[in-house]
Write a protein that holds these residues in place. Structure first.
Motif, PDB file in Angstrom:
ATOM      1  N   THR B 111       0.807  -1.218   0.000  1.00 53.05           N
ATOM      2  CA  THR B 111       0.000   0.000   0.000  1.00 53.05           C
ATOM      3  C   THR B 111       0.841   1.268   0.000  1.00 53.05           C
ATOM      4  N   MET B 150       1.894   3.072   7.940  1.00 54.37           N
ATOM      5  CA  MET B 150       1.523   1.655   7.981  1.00 54.37           C
ATOM      6  C   MET B 150       2.287   0.932   9.087  1.00 54.37           C
ATOM      7  N   SER B 153       1.089   2.019  12.558  1.00 54.12           N
ATOM      8  CA  SER B 153      -0.225   1.486  12.900  1.00 54.12           C
ATOM      9  C   SER B 153      -0.089   0.020  13.298  1.00 54.12           C
ATOM     10  N   TYR B 154       0.838  -0.698  12.661  1.00 55.90           N
ATOM     11  CA  TYR B 154       1.054  -2.123  12.980  1.00 55.90           C
ATOM     12  C   TYR B 154       1.586  -2.276  14.403  1.00 55.90           C
ATOM     13  N   PHE B 173      -4.763  12.694  -1.668  1.00 58.07           N
ATOM     14  CA  PHE B 173      -5.110  11.289  -1.468  1.00 58.07           C
ATOM     15  C   PHE B 173      -4.006  10.543  -0.725  1.00 58.07           C
ATOM     16  N   ARG B 175      -2.274  11.935   1.528  1.00 54.72           N
ATOM     17  CA  ARG B 175      -2.545  12.369   2.900  1.00 54.72           C
ATOM     18  C   ARG B 175      -3.643  11.486   3.518  1.00 54.72           C
ATOM     19  N   GLU B 176      -4.682  11.197   2.731  1.00 57.49           N
ATOM     20  CA  GLU B 176      -5.783  10.391   3.267  1.00 57.49           C
ATOM     21  C   GLU B 176      -5.352   8.954   3.546  1.00 57.49           C
ATOM     22  N   VAL B 177      -4.441   8.430   2.732  1.00 56.86           N
ATOM     23  CA  VAL B 177      -3.939   7.084   3.028  1.00 56.86           C
ATOM     24  C   VAL B 177      -3.258   7.097   4.395  1.00 56.86           C
ATOM     25  N   ARG B 179      -3.754   9.159   6.845  1.00 55.67           N
ATOM     26  CA  ARG B 179      -4.765   9.333   7.895  1.00 55.67           C
ATOM     27  C   ARG B 179      -5.509   8.026   8.151  1.00 55.67           C
ATOM     28  N   THR B 180      -5.760   7.266   7.082  1.00 58.87           N
ATOM     29  CA  THR B 180      -6.453   5.992   7.249  1.00 58.87           C
ATOM     30  C   THR B 180      -5.639   5.056   8.141  1.00 58.87           C
ATOM     31  N   TYR B 181      -4.338   5.197   8.078  1.00 57.70           N
ATOM     32  CA  TYR B 181      -3.479   4.400   8.953  1.00 57.70           C
ATOM     33  C   TYR B 181      -3.229   5.110  10.294  1.00 57.70           C
ATOM     34  N   GLY B 182      -3.984   6.173  10.536  1.00 57.14           N
ATOM     35  CA  GLY B 182      -3.945   6.791  11.861  1.00 57.14           C
ATOM     36  C   GLY B 182      -2.873   7.841  12.067  1.00 57.14           C
TER      37      GLY B 182
END
Lengths: 456, 456
Positions: B111, B150, B153-154, B173, B175-177, B179-182
């Motif tokens: 990712t 990533m 977050s793991y 986008f 940036r959003e990836v 954020r999706t991983y916190g």
């Protein structure tokens, strides 16, 4: 933790399937024939030839041949991005503290970002073999259009994509990927076709729908010399090509002596689900094994769980053949807050018939819970999943948590159809806490179903 | 065509490396030590500890230990997305009609979309092991920030990313990836740090630079309890972690009895190139084999081909240690039309020293020819490459075409570091024919180099 089974099971190239499997051949009760919209009679190859490539028309109508040889050129292309891995979700299992064993077949390791390439390359190959100049198609979320662009560029075919206008505007980067592969991308409804002009006139400012883009692409194909129309889901030929997913998954499971208990796939038009489950359903049909199979659809477009099993139009313009399928009515459009794909009003006639025979269950899930599952998955398994695929993740997690309660060590297999790299707008809504759900009312669905033609 | 070697060579999990290789151990003349910016003395672990995790500081300074065991937790994470395939580019060879055999090590199947994850997970692991709360970093194009998000977050670590403002705005986008991983993503220069406020004051409206984001991230790390700073390239520890690329590639080649003649990699800070070539260079240093190794850099940021080999600051704020490296001066910023990464003013001190010793060649290429190569590659090999990786593609194609002239069947290996899914804005410019090139003048480079500190 004992991790004897690899994290990722990759078949060797010589273990990859050399034939597609046609599940219809093993069905005693076959899917109902598709009908000519003018005569309401079952169509023959000659009816389909003006629209579809001849070889694909034959595949579409053949419900008795169990195996179709995969041509060498297609097998060579498959080798560039396949076999796709069957992944053991050790990290997700650990996070959920479930005794279940979770596996997913990951189809996102290619530039189209999804399983769609499996059928795109087949359809482009047959178009090339027939000596065509090019093909036309529609795309919604953009995965199919990207896949077809890649396939056409490989075989040096012209590729004309009608992209649903709201996607065209919201996903400029998908459009650019297609352009990079040489495709011609037109926002739909356009002023290029009669049906597009008519829809633009009737609904000024409309941002389009999949059914409308299909009608435009079909018209574009039939009005240009040397062109045919191709479609990325719903059709039986597409399920045939997508059987490569299930065949690889089954070979990989067999290789490690794993018997799946449950197979889960998301379902929009049904191509991924149909392809994944085909060889497993084949075993069920032949009485050789039993599996629990679950189709997962969005609650905002619930064709299996709330639609009717009747003949309906496949497109808004009503130029395509009629198919018997679970449908919400060809005019049904999911509410504007629905993100991602899985927005087709109907369902593959093969999947519909298997569902009607009770071989498949169906569940619907709401999008905020789907994105929550997607995020949970991404954080432990690394892969950022497509919204579509995340429907299957949601149910796989639910089932794994049930196993935690009952203590059962079930083998859960699900299809991870693709990646969400071009869906970050939807993820952003989720991250910002402004994503909402919408479940159509009974009245809305009933009203849409009123317009379904009455055919026995 | 005889295709005995698979399209994609995947190692088995038990063939994956369990140690990283530190090429410095085999170098007779070592890279020059990094210096404390206050004292201009070589730094010790105790100097680095306030900024870096202790274990990583040790790795940074260790130029004698040849192998470092990869901890089991990191090996488990690697198994989620590694081994990465070594791909035989049959389709590209056929398209070019070259007798050369082209292989690429593809690091984009995760990712983060690049090789950066290999070091991100290692750095997050050591931070966690040290009991830290979180880490800070900078990101330009966004791949490193995504990879670190990533990894954090793991391991459940807080992740604070300073993202160069122009990327933050052009790549929402990415940036959003993150954020999706916190992760917590801040556009740089920000008002969070002294150095950010100072730069904003001095250059109102600036859209930032990598050097400036580094300074902010370092300040953020040292001013918060339980935080350290991590970096995705340039450092010797990063090259150590990235050696997993080269070790896998070498094992895969050995497995099929293929001896590489030429190894090509793009070079920005040098982490991918350094990781890919490490085990091959090791053989050269030990007199066991010989390879032609080519570093490819953008003509707009030509540190190896036009920079000076001197001590320089690693960041704009001059808070990091000084390194001896090929540099354009720490104030050098590539022209605004430069797309993608590879925009760092300097080069890894390991790569710099190998280049200075004549073990590596360097070439610079212009971006429109790079994108043309990228498109050609995408259309035949399927994968849409990152602009950075496409620098290596360009030179690999050039070399394959030379083989066509000479009739030599050379084995060309190049690093395909990642995918271009978040770079479609640049592809759009290329597709629209409005991409331009810029080569800095000798005067510009000389002026930038004037500010390099004078250290012998």
């Amino acid at each position: 933790m004992n991790r004897e089974i690899p994290y990722k099971i990759y078949l060797e190239e010589n273990e990859m399937p050399d034939k597609w499997y046609n599940v219809r051949a093993d069905m005693k009760k076959k899917p109902a024939p598709i009908l000519n919209p003018a005569t309401l009679q079952p169509v023959g190859v000659e009816d389909l030839e003006p629209v579809f490539c001849t070889e694909l028309a034959k595949q579409e109508l053949d419900d008795t041949t169990a195996y179709f040889e995969i041509p060498e050129e297609i097998r060579n292309f498959y080798r560039m991005y396949r076999p796709s891995p069957l992944v053991r979700a050790y990290c997700l299992e650990e996070k959920l503290q479930t005794p279940a064993h979770i596996y997913y077949k990951f189809e996102g390791n290619n530039t189209s970002g999804s399983h769609k390439l499996n059928s795109a390359i087949a359809q482009a190959y047959y178009a090339k073999k027939q000596g065509l100049k090019g093909v036309t198609t529609e795309t919604g979320a953009g995965q199919w259009g990207t896949a077809l662009s890649m396939a056409c560029s490989y075989f040096d075919l012209d590729c004309q994509v009608y992209m649903v206008k709201c996607s065209y505007e919201q996903k400029p980067f998908r459009r650019e990927v297609m352009r990079t592969y040489g495709a011609n991308v037109t926002p739909s409804p356009s002023m290029n076709t009669n049906v597009g002009r008519k829809i633009n006139e009737e609904f000024p400012g409309t941002t389009g729908s999949l059914g409308c883009a299909i009608s435009e692409a079909v018209e574009a194909a039939t009005s240009q010399e040397g062109y045919r129309y191709v479609l990325g889901s719903v059709l039986s030929q597409v399920l045939l090509h997508q059987s490569v997913i299930g065949l690889e998954a089954k070979t990989a499971l067999d290789k490690y002596g794993v018997k799946a208990d449950m197979i889960i796939g998301c379902a929009g038009g049904g191509s991924n689900l149909g392809g994944l489950i085909s060889p497993f359903v084949g075993e069920m049909l032949r009485g050789e094994a039993d599996y629990q199979i679950i189709a997962v659809e969005p609650a905002s477009c619930p064709s299996l769980t709330r639609g009717k099993y009747v003949y309906d139009f496949c497109d808004t313009g009503k130029v395509c053949p009629l198919a018997k399928m679970y449908t919400l009515g060809s005019g049904f459009i999911p509410s504007a807050n629905h993100a991602g794909g899985l927005r087709y009003h109907g369902m593959s006639s093969v999947v519909s018939e298997l569902y009607d025979q009770g071989l498949i269950e169906a569940r619907s899930v709401e999008q905020t819970e789907v994105f929550a599952a997607a995020e949970q998955f991404a954080r432990v398994e690394g892969i950022l999943p497509a919204p579509e695929s995340s429907h299957a993740i949601k149910v796989a997690i639910d089932e794994a948590l049930k196993c935690k309660e009952t203590g059962e060590a079930k083998n859960i297999v699900f299809g991870l159809t693709g990646t969400g790299y071009f869906d970050m707008y939807a993820y952003q809504k989720f991250n910002d806490g402004v994503m909402s759900d919408y479940i159509p009312t009974d009245e809305e669905i009933a009203k849409s179903l009123e317009k379904v033609p009455k055919i026995d």
